[in-house]
Design an enzyme around this catalytic site. Structure first.
Site, short mmCIF file in Angstrom:
data_model
loop_
_atom_site.label_atom_id
_atom_site.label_comp_id
_atom_site.label_asym_id
_atom_site.label_seq_id
_atom_site.Cartn_x
_atom_site.Cartn_y
_atom_site.Cartn_z
N GLU A 112 14.84 21.83 21.48
CA GLU A 112 13.54 22.29 21.00
C GLU A 112 13.56 22.70 19.53
O GLU A 112 13.36 23.86 19.19
CB GLU A 112 13.03 23.42 21.89
CG GLU A 112 12.82 22.89 23.29
CD GLU A 112 12.17 23.88 24.24
OE1 GLU A 112 12.58 25.05 24.25
OE2 GLU A 112 11.27 23.47 24.98
N GLU A 151 15.57 19.23 31.78
CA GLU A 151 15.15 20.47 32.45
C GLU A 151 14.05 20.10 33.42
O GLU A 151 13.14 19.34 33.08
CB GLU A 151 14.61 21.50 31.45
CG GLU A 151 15.65 22.04 30.51
CD GLU A 151 15.11 23.03 29.48
OE1 GLU A 151 14.09 23.71 29.75
OE2 GLU A 151 15.71 23.10 28.40
#
Ligand code: GAL
Length: 985
Positions: free
Chosen positions: A422, A498
């Site tokens: 991220e 994820e």
């Protein structure tokens, strides 16, 4: 390009603010646990002083004369905030300081550390002045180091190793090591991972003797050719030397390669060969695993075979020690993973302690090794100033990439490098990718944050919903605007780096994901978010333990319990989510037709055959085994399956529901579990459960004493028609109940685009339903009570009829519910809630267990007879919320210590929940210690429950698991049971 006027006058910035990664450190290199060169562990009790700013104290403490007698003691490794100096703080994405890169607030907690050590006798042949290296395996976030008063340099990169050459400074006795650690540095901008901010020297500090000719660095290249079963070994080393692999009869010069038949390494069969690298000055033991990773034909393959990740994201965490995780805990994590069928770890979001990867090699786990890099907080400012797209930061990014790759390059378990997490997109990432490809072309690259996939080899996403994963599986996802990139991405394998956010109760929907992974070749599995709750251990005044989350340390800015989203509770007890995951990902599939007496076994391993497992059957009537035995299953190869005949079922002594349970267990001991450890199981129904029956003639309804009606063994309030007593047991009357304490997944994350049911339920007022008795109708043999159950301020309602009848022993309740109005949401639950005496503290039931289950988390719920104290039915989620339901319950009993109790039977089977507090108490609690037993045991007997989903950071409940408000009918019977009445008919 940045505007030249903006260019930072970096020489004017202090070292903790400038963007340079380090000063004075050695180039990165391979980590190895041991060699014949001396080493001295410098962990221990150090002296410590905390200052509020980076410059509050001068650096004279680095000198011997400085008196530290007034300083505190602090263990190393440790985080000072967990030892009474300041406090931890938790944020998910927001930086806890202004986004003003590379500057930090003046308030910058700074810990000065001092340690004095002697060299052990015989160190380096007894002389000093020989080369030696001082290694820090992890310091958060920036350190400045002195040895014997001489400054060595500075570094950033918290979860990466940093080394200094120190030989010339050492003396036999009284060496003084001084380390200044700043909580905040420019490096903090690169370390915005969703976790506690925990400064300190949190990994080992070691002094390594480097004899003349010692190994500086080495790179083991050990590939496997699945076509001919050979492995090729070449070890590069600096300086050169020889490598011997006795078991393979190899004795090679470094740089030379040899190809010989080998057994390959895989996560399933982690075959390692002991070897030795020997240079003039040092012997380093190696453990070599031969394997080849490649993306071929759009599929990620190891040793020529598609692999399927059954993974978890693992942060390093210990409830008392934070990220200072000891070897024992690391091993425990891996044993728990292996025991729960997990075969892969993403080291979110930084390289773990280096010893962890040795254990992964040894025990067998696929690893995505992720760089210590996340700049998520720039999202809040439209990614303005994002370091990964600002070339001034590129040296720092490349330094991080190199420190990861160089440290971890020799591990067969590492199959993918991940650039970080991220960080948005940017040129810095491209530079990292280029460098890594050049240095290690043998491992594909991963990074999730750039949807174009320009720099990577694997298409990776987080929290994509099932429908999207299916489209991706069919390579039919929405196109990327750039045709070339689209074609490239569409040809890539897909993983969910994820998914299945394991926050609180959940995650739901795992089975449906697994089906996609096992259907579409492109979908190569995923990594549940995440392994462990990061709750910090705390104790009340009277010694009761609880776990703290964001806000519990008075943080101004925090993200609450979003830090508790793991499959393990903070103390590493498996949560129901882990039990569910184990079942869903079991590598052997068992199915078949119990009525026809056939069972189908499929080997879902990628490499192993089934010779390591033994299979067992049992035949159970009403949960009691009436026969069992071993099942001969051929040693099927990966992907193979077979159908077998089960034996003739034993004749049961009494009629009742019957089913087969077939289990696959380890045939012998392994490094991670003993013989008999269960790998997979299934239950195959043979004889269905009989409907509710009544015994004897219907009882007549009559007026009793006081304001009570009597019907069979029950006594009812004449005004409200509510049940008050059953055979002398006082009852808090059963009422229709729709409320549950919203789970984290019910509440959903505020950024979720779809409906967040927890919020809607509260807005509608489902937590404060009103009950209006519409009518109480007495019949000859029945009492019928109609109630309208509805929240205030709306015309929605549930028209509810309770029809009570009785025979000689049991009371029967037939419930019928008809929703009124246009319900805009599913219901949390639909059933009855009643209260019984607190002495009824032991539960026994026949149905799903032993653990909790909800409609989309019920794969691991096994039909059987289970006994647990009411207290043990509770799942202690760190933030209290709905929990503890048992699925498919045919009957349940609650008993007193003397064995007297109440029994409920249901048709259809019901969801059974019993607790010493109400749903409202659960909802109001912030921590487990807020829950106090009340004046009743509260029992929910539910016809339906809404699913769980994963909306705390992912998709909500799938349509098939939603509890839509719709007409419903269900029946329950109630009776009392005597001590050991053998009440189990
Ligand atoms: C992801 C992130 C993780 C964690 C998770 C939610 O976006 O990569 O670090 O924050 O969400 O728990």
């Amino acid at each position: 390009m940045s505007n030249p006027q903006d260019v930072l006058a970096e020489r004017d910035l202090p070292y903790y603010e400038d963007v340079s990664p380090a000063r004075g450190t050695l180039p990165p290199r391979a980590w190895f646990a041991s060699s014949d060169a001396a080493r001295l562990c410098l962990n221990g009790i150090w002296r410590f002083r905390l200052s509020p700013t980076a410059t509050a104290a001068d650096d004279s403490f680095a000198h011997r004369e400085f008196d530290v007698s007034g300083w505190d003691e602090l263990p190393v490794p440790a985080h000072w905030v967990l030892h009474g100096h300041g406090s931890p703080a938790y944020t998910n994405t927001p930086y806890p300081f202004p986004v003003d890169p590379p500057h930090l607030p003046t308030e910058n907690p700074t810990g000065d550390h001092r340690f004095t050590f002697d060299l052990p006798p015989g160190w380096g042949g007894g002389e000093t002045g020989q080369a030696a290296v001082l290694r820090f395996d992890g310091v958060e976030s920036c350190a400045r180091v002195w040895l014997n008063g001489q400054e060595l340099g500075t570094f950033k990169g918290s979860r990466l190793p940093h080394e200094f050459e120190v030989g010339g400074l050492l003396r036999p006795r009284g060496n003084l090591l001084a380390v200044r650690v700043h909580q905040w540095s420019s490096g903090s901008y690169l370390e915005d991972q969703d976790q506690w901010w925990l400064p300190g020297i949190f990994r080992d500090v070691t002094l390594l003797h480097r004899p003349e000719g010692a190994v500086r660095d080495f790179f083991v290249h050990a590939s496997y050719d699945h076509a001919d079963g050979t492995g090729t070994l070449r070890v590069e080393a600096e300086p050169g030397g020889r490598v011997t692999v006795p078991e393979l009869g190899l004795d090679l010069a470094t740089g030379e390669s040899a190809t010989v038949p080998v057994e390959p390494w895989s996560a399933e069969i982690p075959r390692l060969y002991d070897a030795v690298l020997e240079t003039d000055g040092e012997r380093v033991p190696l453990r070599i695993g031969f394997r080849t990773v490649a993306v071929q034909g759009g599929v990620l393959k190891v040793n020529g075979r598609r692999i399927l990740f059954r993974g978890v994201n693992r942060h390093e965490f210990h409830p008392e020690h934070g990220r200072a995780v000891d070897l024992e805990t690391m091993r425990r994590d891996l044993l728990l993973m292996k025991q729960h069928n997990i075969n892969a770890v993403r080291t979110s979001h930084y390289p773990p302690h280096p010893a962890f990867l040795d254990l992964c090699d040894e025990l067998g786990l696929w690893v995505i090794d992720e760089c210590d890099l996340e700049t998520h907080g720039f999202h809040a400012v439209g990614w303005r100033g994002n370091p990964v797209d600002d070339e001034r930061w590129t040296p720092a990014l490349l330094d991080r990439a190199a420190r990861m790759v160089e440290r971890d390059k020799n591990h067969p378990s590492v199959v993918l490098w991940s650039l970080g997490n991220e960080c948005g997109t940017g040129r810095g990432l491209t530079a990292m990718a280029r460098w890594i490809r050049e240095r290690d072309p043998a491992r594909p690259l991963h990074y999730e944050g750039d949807l174009s996939c320009a720099d990577v080899d694997v298409y990776s996403r987080m929290y994509a919903d099932h429908a999207e994963v299916e489209r991706i599986g069919r390579r039919a996802e929405a196109p990327w605007a750039d045709g070339e990139l689209d074609a490239r991405r569409r040809a890539m394998p897909f993983i969910l780096c994820e998914y299945a956010h394991a926050m609180g109760n959940g995650p739901g929907g795992l089975s449906e994901y697994q089906r996609l992974f096992e259907t579409y070749e492109r979908c190569q599995g995923g990594f549940v978010w995440e392994w462990i709750d990061h709750g910090i251990a705390r104790h009340t005044g009277d010694g009761e333990s609880w776990y703290a989350y964001g806000g519990d340390f008075g943080e101004e800015l925090h993200d609450g319990n979003f830090v508790c989203d793991g499959l393990l509770f903070p103390d590493r007890t498996p949560s129901p989510g882990l039990t569910e995951y184990k079942k869903v990902i079991e590598p052997v599939r068992i199915g078949g037709d119990g009525r026809a007496g056939t069972v189908r076994i499929a080997n879902g391993y990628d490499f192993a055959d089934l010779s390591g497992l033994s299979f067992h059957w049992s035949y159970e009537v009403e949960g009691l085994a009436v026969g069992h035995g071993e099942l001969a299953v051929p040693p099927l190869g990966p992907g193979e399956s077979t159908e077998l005949k089960l034996p003739e079922p034993p004749a049961p002594e009494r009629p009742g529901e019957a089913l087969w349970t077939v289990r696959a267990v380890l045939a012998g001991d392994t490094d991670w579990a003993g013989a008999g450890h269960e790998i997979a199981w299934a239950q195959l129904p043979a004889v269905p459960h009989p409907p509710l029956t009544s015994s004897g003639a219907p009882a007549l309804l009559r007026q009793g004493e006081g304001n009570l009606f009597v019907l069979g063994r029950g006594a009812f309030d004449t005004a409200t028609g509510e049940l008050r007593y059953l055979d002398g047991f006082e009852i808090v009357p059963p009422r229709l109940d729709v409320w549950r304490a919203p789970t984290d997944n019910d509440e959903g994350a505020e950024w979720q685009p779809d409906a967040r049911h927890g919020t809607i339920w509260r807005r509608l007022g489902l937590h404060r339903m009103r009950h209006r008795v519409v009518s109480v109708r007495e019949g000859e043999t029945e009492l019928v009570v109609r109630t309208r159950v509805a929240p205030a301020a709306t015309d929605l309602g549930l028209d509810t009829a309770f029809r009570w009848t009785a025979d000689g022993t049991a009371l029967r309740l037939d419930v019928s519910v008809v929703p009124e109005g246009d319900w805009p949401c599913p219901l949390p639950r639909l059933g009855v809630r009643l209260g019984v005496c607190t002495s009824l503290g032991l539960a026994e039931w026949y149905g799903g267990g032993p653990g909790e289950a909800y409609p989309d988390t019920r794969a691991a719920s096994r039909i059987g007879r289970w006994t647990l104290p009411v207290d043990a039915l509770q799942t202690p989620y760190v933030r209290p919320q709905e929990n503890g339901a048992r699925a498919d319950v045919r009957w349940a009993e609650l008993r007193r210590e003397d064995g007297m109790g109440l029994r409920v039977e249901g048709a259809p089977a019901f969801w059974f929940t019993a607790r010493r507090w109400t749903s409202e108490d659960l909802d109001a609690a912030a921590h487990t210690t807020d829950l106090r037993p009340g004046g009743a045991v509260w029992v929910n007997l539910d016809h339906g429950l809404h699913g769980i989903g994963s909306q705390s950071c992912g998709p909500g409940v799938l349509p098939q698991h939603r509890l839509t408000a719709a007409p419903a009918d269900f029946s329950l019977t109630f009776r009392t049971v005597e001590p050991d009445a053998g009440s189990r008919p």
